[in-house]
Design a protein around this motif. Structure first.
Motif, PDB file in Angstrom:
ATOM      1  N   CYS A   1       0.858  -1.194   0.000  1.00 45.65           N
ATOM      2  CA  CYS A   1       0.000   0.000   0.000  1.00 45.65           C
ATOM      3  C   CYS A   1       0.882   1.227   0.000  1.00 45.65           C
ATOM      4  O   CYS A   1       2.003   1.201   0.477  1.00 45.65           O
ATOM      5  CB  CYS A   1      -0.876  -0.029   1.260  1.00 45.65           C
ATOM      6  SG  CYS A   1      -1.788   1.502   1.570  1.00 45.65           S
TER       7      CYS A   1
ATOM      8  N   GLY B   1       0.505   3.897   1.675  1.00 49.96           N
ATOM      9  CA  GLY B   1       0.629   4.497   3.005  1.00 49.96           C
ATOM     10  C   GLY B   1      -0.327   5.633   3.277  1.00 49.96           C
ATOM     11  O   GLY B   1      -0.352   6.196   4.367  1.00 49.96           O
ATOM     12  N   GLN B   2      -1.159   5.962   2.285  1.00 51.34           N
ATOM     13  CA  GLN B   2      -2.048   7.109   2.459  1.00 51.34           C
ATOM     14  C   GLN B   2      -2.994   6.997   3.662  1.00 51.34           C
ATOM     15  O   GLN B   2      -3.236   7.997   4.344  1.00 51.34           O
ATOM     16  CB  GLN B   2      -2.861   7.339   1.175  1.00 51.34           C
ATOM     17  CG  GLN B   2      -3.559   8.669   1.165  1.00 51.34           C
ATOM     18  CD  GLN B   2      -4.592   8.770   0.072  1.00 51.34           C
ATOM     19  OE1 GLN B   2      -5.767   8.783   0.333  1.00 51.34           O
ATOM     20  NE2 GLN B   2      -4.152   8.843  -1.164  1.00 51.34           N
ATOM     21  N   PRO B   3      -3.532   5.791   3.948  1.00 50.80           N
ATOM     22  CA  PRO B   3      -4.420   5.717   5.113  1.00 50.80           C
ATOM     23  C   PRO B   3      -3.737   6.205   6.394  1.00 50.80           C
ATOM     24  O   PRO B   3      -4.350   6.888   7.216  1.00 50.80           O
ATOM     25  CB  PRO B   3      -4.778   4.233   5.209  1.00 50.80           C
ATOM     26  CG  PRO B   3      -4.627   3.728   3.809  1.00 50.80           C
ATOM     27  CD  PRO B   3      -3.483   4.508   3.219  1.00 50.80           C
ATOM     28  N   GLY B   4      -2.470   5.865   6.557  1.00 57.44           N
ATOM     29  CA  GLY B   4      -1.739   6.342   7.726  1.00 57.44           C
ATOM     30  C   GLY B   4      -1.525   7.846   7.666  1.00 57.44           C
ATOM     31  O   GLY B   4      -1.764   8.565   8.639  1.00 57.44           O
ATOM     32  N   TYR B   5      -1.142   8.315   6.508  1.00 55.77           N
ATOM     33  CA  TYR B   5      -0.847   9.738   6.334  1.00 55.77           C
ATOM     34  C   TYR B   5      -2.080  10.585   6.642  1.00 55.77           C
ATOM     35  O   TYR B   5      -1.999  11.589   7.353  1.00 55.77           O
ATOM     36  CB  TYR B   5      -0.378   9.966   4.895  1.00 55.77           C
ATOM     37  CG  TYR B   5       0.171  11.340   4.619  1.00 55.77           C
ATOM     38  CD1 TYR B   5       1.072  11.946   5.478  1.00 55.77           C
ATOM     39  CD2 TYR B   5      -0.201  12.030   3.469  1.00 55.77           C
ATOM     40  CE1 TYR B   5       1.589  13.205   5.209  1.00 55.77           C
ATOM     41  CE2 TYR B   5       0.313  13.285   3.190  1.00 55.77           C
ATOM     42  CZ  TYR B   5       1.204  13.874   4.066  1.00 55.77           C
ATOM     43  OH  TYR B   5       1.704  15.125   3.792  1.00 55.77           O
ATOM     44  N   ASN B   6      -3.217  10.173   6.124  1.00 56.46           N
ATOM     45  CA  ASN B   6      -4.434  10.952   6.325  1.00 56.46           C
ATOM     46  C   ASN B   6      -5.044  10.770   7.710  1.00 56.46           C
ATOM     47  O   ASN B   6      -5.958  11.491   8.077  1.00 56.46           O
ATOM     48  CB  ASN B   6      -5.475  10.604   5.256  1.00 56.46           C
ATOM     49  CG  ASN B   6      -5.111  11.224   3.913  1.00 56.46           C
ATOM     50  OD1 ASN B   6      -4.206  12.054   3.829  1.00 56.46           O
ATOM     51  ND2 ASN B   6      -5.805  10.807   2.871  1.00 56.46           N
ATOM     52  N   SER B   7      -4.550   9.780   8.459  1.00 56.81           N
ATOM     53  CA  SER B   7      -5.066   9.591   9.814  1.00 56.81           C
ATOM     54  C   SER B   7      -4.073  10.098  10.847  1.00 56.81           C
ATOM     55  O   SER B   7      -4.184   9.775  12.023  1.00 56.81           O
ATOM     56  CB  SER B   7      -5.360   8.116  10.079  1.00 56.81           C
ATOM     57  OG  SER B   7      -6.250   7.620   9.122  1.00 56.81           O
ATOM     58  N   GLY B   8      -3.104  10.838  10.422  1.00 55.08           N
ATOM     59  CA  GLY B   8      -2.174  11.441  11.367  1.00 55.08           C
ATOM     60  C   GLY B   8      -1.009  10.552  11.769  1.00 55.08           C
ATOM     61  O   GLY B   8      -0.148  10.961  12.530  1.00 55.08           O
ATOM     62  N   ASP B   9      -0.987   9.309  11.260  1.00 56.26           N
ATOM     63  CA  ASP B   9       0.094   8.394  11.615  1.00 56.26           C
ATOM     64  C   ASP B   9       1.217   8.527  10.579  1.00 56.26           C
ATOM     65  O   ASP B   9       1.383   7.693   9.693  1.00 56.26           O
ATOM     66  CB  ASP B   9      -0.432   6.961  11.677  1.00 56.26           C
ATOM     67  CG  ASP B   9       0.562   6.017  12.341  1.00 56.26           C
ATOM     68  OD1 ASP B   9       1.745   6.416  12.504  1.00 56.26           O
ATOM     69  OD2 ASP B   9       0.164   4.894  12.687  1.00 56.26           O
ATOM     70  N   VAL B  10       1.982   9.581  10.734  1.00 56.74           N
ATOM     71  CA  VAL B  10       3.004   9.901   9.746  1.00 56.74           C
ATOM     72  C   VAL B  10       4.122   8.852   9.745  1.00 56.74           C
ATOM     73  O   VAL B  10       4.695   8.541   8.701  1.00 56.74           O
ATOM     74  CB  VAL B  10       3.559  11.317  10.017  1.00 56.74           C
ATOM     75  CG1 VAL B  10       4.700  11.650   9.089  1.00 56.74           C
ATOM     76  CG2 VAL B  10       2.448  12.347   9.855  1.00 56.74           C
ATOM     77  N   ASP B  11       4.396   8.284  10.916  1.00 55.81           N
ATOM     78  CA  ASP B  11       5.420   7.232  10.994  1.00 55.81           C
ATOM     79  C   ASP B  11       5.077   6.056  10.105  1.00 55.81           C
ATOM     80  O   ASP B  11       5.913   5.547   9.355  1.00 55.81           O
ATOM     81  CB  ASP B  11       5.525   6.711  12.429  1.00 55.81           C
ATOM     82  CG  ASP B  11       6.548   7.501  13.212  1.00 55.81           C
ATOM     83  OD1 ASP B  11       7.250   8.322  12.583  1.00 55.81           O
ATOM     84  OD2 ASP B  11       6.625   7.302  14.437  1.00 55.81           O
ATOM     85  N   ALA B  12       3.832   5.604  10.219  1.00 56.18           N
ATOM     86  CA  ALA B  12       3.401   4.462   9.416  1.00 56.18           C
ATOM     87  C   ALA B  12       3.473   4.822   7.933  1.00 56.18           C
ATOM     88  O   ALA B  12       3.906   4.015   7.101  1.00 56.18           O
ATOM     89  CB  ALA B  12       1.977   4.058   9.794  1.00 56.18           C
TER      90      ALA B  12
ATOM     91  N   ALA C   1       7.020   4.598   6.819  1.00 53.51           N
ATOM     92  CA  ALA C   1       7.504   3.221   6.725  1.00 53.51           C
ATOM     93  C   ALA C   1       7.061   2.607   5.398  1.00 53.51           C
ATOM     94  O   ALA C   1       7.850   1.972   4.691  1.00 53.51           O
ATOM     95  CB  ALA C   1       6.967   2.397   7.901  1.00 53.51           C
ATOM     96  N   LEU C   2       5.802   2.833   5.045  1.00 55.04           N
ATOM     97  CA  LEU C   2       5.303   2.246   3.800  1.00 55.04           C
ATOM     98  C   LEU C   2       5.860   2.970   2.584  1.00 55.04           C
ATOM     99  O   LEU C   2       6.116   2.350   1.540  1.00 55.04           O
ATOM    100  CB  LEU C   2       3.775   2.252   3.790  1.00 55.04           C
ATOM    101  CG  LEU C   2       3.173   1.303   4.841  1.00 55.04           C
ATOM    102  CD1 LEU C   2       1.674   1.268   4.737  1.00 55.04           C
ATOM    103  CD2 LEU C   2       3.737  -0.096   4.702  1.00 55.04           C
TER     104      LEU C   2
END
Ligand code: SF4
Lengths: 468, 258
Positions: free
Chosen positions: B49, B51-62, B65-66
């Motif tokens: 993936c 990584g957008q789901p993490g980015y848009n949910s504030g989880d920039v670390d995740a 990583a992706l």
């Protein structure tokens, strides 16, 4: 003003079910959007003006202390007074003190979002002053005892019929039904108040450092009467509304009216510089400017400095489909829509405002129309990041994200999980190819079917196909 | 080693999560169009993936990583192309932001961003494609998905190629560029608002007189198809790539009408 942002979800659902709100919002917003598009299309240099406006605002913000000092010196030289308010409470007490000192009874007000921000009306009324809003929209919501739902059209949530009812109740019958009759009636009622007013309070669209002038733009001329007929004129403004010179104001005037209401220029653009001079025919005896910080300096120099460029045109909310669906009240504080979803968490805190940065699809239409090119979606995303860091985001989401990351970092596991999901979901879809009700996904399937997968993943099929 | 782009460029096909799971047909249509545009297509199996789901949910670390994973998997290709404005905007626009100030990863992120393209803009802007050998009997209306439109400037490209499809009549709906209310997790976090936005959309689709809805992002298409089908609408929904590749057969996204 009380913050009701924690009730965003409940309030948005109630708003969605209100047919009159839908009617009121639909009509006016469409007008703003279409007229803006038409005028912007007719001005080839509009995009360039946006760049210039952004750059000029950035320059001012980078040198704000300098321009504020120049502004203060210019106001003082013109015989006016500048007051510095660190927060809402200081701003209120500065204004209350002035009103008390000059023995005021009636206070007229032009439209000012900062006065909403500092909760001025309640404070004045609590001390027994008669406060009259003179902007038609503000007057309507004052009669309705409601906060504004839009920064340039405070009563945008009201239909004409609702305004008729309010006016009949306040002014007596017979009920007026056309817009022209309603406006005339409001004018007649307000006309007397201007002359009775001891203090006139206005906002300030622009504060000119060069001359010490404050500038307001209105379509009704109410601001002019408010500030010239009262004995004392008080301007309330945020510290970021400074522009260096009168020349610069021209740039902003060109983009403001087009962005806000889709006009080439608003009907009245009024400058005030200090109190009445000896040879002046009219004007106030005293001229005060209350410069409000209230969280703004904290935004300087950081990720949110861009937000301080805002010229409060309202284009972002006019073009926001979420605002268009729920209106402004659901946002729960003074500033609604995209700009409010950035400002409110910064002004009143992240804890009470969880939904605001999240109730957004990041579709970017706001940024695409913002005359000073504020990257609103990016700022909303940054607020989500801060919520994440501060542990404000819900546990369930954190767990889901953790699991998602764990799987997505392991391609083998990821492909396996997808193959499994493709099969399970296809099974649930049966012969129709879509799923009408999905356990754990009611939030989707309550109102929408879920198209079902085809049974195998793309990667799986691709690999099978490319094998010799 | 990357081959010379002048010859037959090697394209890494980015299999977006939703396409991979819900509609492989779009992936095959993408591969077919890329081949027609003179490219060699590879689909790395180590991809997951963006990584957008993490980015848009504030989880920039995740998200980071992706992003590192995507960069490592795809940086050897001449181009990275995927059938989604949203995912490709993440690679193209957001990755460099994610690694701002990171001396190791920023250059790699920027290099990847520079050769990443959404499918339609790649076909027309990079490969100069002007025509396709496909037919589709129907009246179609095209929805501009937000990321593609506003982050990548995709508006004319799909319309240009769709105009070359035999038998297809393109009609514009009102507010084609207004969000459908999908917004990733938005649609399940705020389902009532999301549905109202979908209603505005489906009303405009119906009013356009089109019998087919096209778009360039499967998330939005699943969302609009889901709402259309729930309303009993006969409008068929396809990804633009499916039509351009001549692979828009069957009932479309969301299956048969009632
Ligand atoms: S954020 Fe931009 S569009 Fe919104 S009110 Fe401020 S200046 Fe206008």
């Amino acid at each position: 003003m009380k913050v009701s942002s924690p009730q965003f979800k409940e309030k948005s659902v109630i708003a969605l079910a209100d047919p009159r709100l839908r009617q009121a919002l639909g009509q006016s917003r469409k007008g703003f959007v279409n007229k803006r598009a038409e005028l912007v299309g007719a001005l080839p240099e509009f995009e360039q003006l946006r760049d210039e406006a952004r750059d000029l605002k950035n320059h001012v913000l980078d040198n704000l202390d300098h321009y504020l000092e120049r502004y203060e010196a210019a106001v003082t030289a013109a015989g006016g007074h500048v007051h510095w308010a660190r927060d809402a409470e200081e701003a209120r007490s500065i204004i209350l003190n002035i009103c008390q000192r000059v023995n005021a009874k009636t206070i007229t007000k032009g439209k000012s979002m900062v006065s909403e921000e500092i909760g001025l009306n309640d404070a004045l009324e609590a001390k027994g002053y008669t406060v009259v809003e003179t902007d038609l929209g503000e007057y309507i919501i004052q009669l309705a005892h409601e906060p504004p739902s839009h920064i340039i059209a405070p009563a945008i949530h009201k239909t004409k019929e609702q305004v008729s009812e309010l006016f009949e109740a306040a002014h007596g019958g017979p009920r007026k039904t056309t817009v022209a009759e309603l406006v005339t009636e409001a004018r007649l009622v307000l006309r007397d108040k201007y002359f009775q007013a001891d203090v006139g309070i206005t906002g300030g669209n622009f504060l000119v450092a060069e001359t010490g002038s404050s500038i307001i733009v209105t379509n009704e001329g109410n601001g002019d009467l408010t500030q010239t007929l009262a004995r004392v004129h008080i301007v309330t403004s945020g510290i970021e509304r400074i522009v260096p010179t009168l020349e610069d104001v021209a740039l902003f005037l060109r983009i403001l009216a087009r962005s806000a209401t889709g006009q080439e220029t608003e009907t009245y653009t009024t400058l005030s510089t200090g109190p009445r001079r000896p040879h002046d025919l009219d004007g106030p005896e005293e001229y005060h400017v209350v410069l409000v910080d209230n969280g703004r300096t904290k935004m300087l120099g950081g990720k949110f400095q861009d937000m301080l460029r805002c010229i409060r045109c309202g284009a972002c909310m006019n073009h926001c489909p979420v605002y268009g669906a729920i209106g402004g009240h659901a946002y729960g504080w003074v500033y609604p829509g995209p700009m409010g979803s950035v400002l409110t968490p910064l002004f009143v805190g992240l804890d009470a405002t969880y939904d605001l940065p999240n109730a957004c699809t990041l579709n970017g239409r706001c940024e695409s129309v913002c005359p000073v090119r504020i990257p609103l979606p990016e700022l909303l995303r940054e607020l989500r990041h801060m919520q994440h860091q501060q542990g404000i985001r819900p546990q369930g989401e954190r767990r889901a994200l953790g699991a998602w990351r764990f799987v997505a970092e392991r391609p083998g596991l990821y492909q396996f999980a997808n193959r499994l999901a493709a099969r399970v979901l296809k099974g649930l879809g049966g012969s129709t190819g879509r799923i009408a009700s999905l356990p754990f996904a009611g939030a989707w399937t309550d109102s929408r079917d879920m198209p079902a997968p085809e049974g195998k993943t793309f990667l799986e099929l691709w690999q099978a196909r490319s094998k010799p | 080693m990357p081959s010379s782009p002048a010859a037959r460029p090697r394209v890494g096909l980015f299999a977006t999560c939703l396409m991979n799971l819900f509609r492989p047909n779009i992936g095959f249509a993408t591969a077919k169009l890329l081949e027609e545009a003179g490219c060699t297509v590879e689909v790395p199996s180590a991809q997951t993936c963006c990584g957008q789901p993490g980015y848009n949910s504030g989880d920039v670390d995740a998200a980071r990583a992706l992003a590192r994973q995507v960069i490592a998997v795809f940086e050897g290709f001449d181009y990275v192309v995927g059938p989604s404005g949203s995912c490709m905007a993440t690679l193209r626009v957001d990755y460099p932001k994610l690694f701002a100030g990171d001396a190791d990863w920023l250059p790699r992120a920027e290099a990847l961003a520079a050769k990443t393209h959404e499918l339609l803009s790649f076909l027309t802007d990079v490969r100069g494609m002007k025509a396709v050998a496909a037919d589709y009997a129907g009246i179609a209306t095209y929805h501009d998905s937000c990321s593609g439109l506003r982050s990548l400037g995709i508006k004319a490209q799909p319309r240009l190629l769709l105009g070359a499809v035999g038998g297809l009549e393109l009609t514009e709906m009102r507010d084609a560029d207004v969000c459908c209310g999908f917004g990733g997790t938005f649609c399940v976090k705020y389902p009532e608002i999301s549905s109202r936005m979908a209603d505005e959309k489906t009303a405009n689709i119906e009013a356009s007189g089109a019998d087919t809805l096209l778009g360039g992002d499967l998330g939005c298409l699943l969302h609009m198809a889901g709402r259309l089908k729930r309303q009993g609408s006969p409008v068929k929904v396809f990804h633009t790539a499916e039509v351009l590749a001549g692979m828009a057969t069957g009932e479309g996204i969301g299956g048969t009408s009632k």
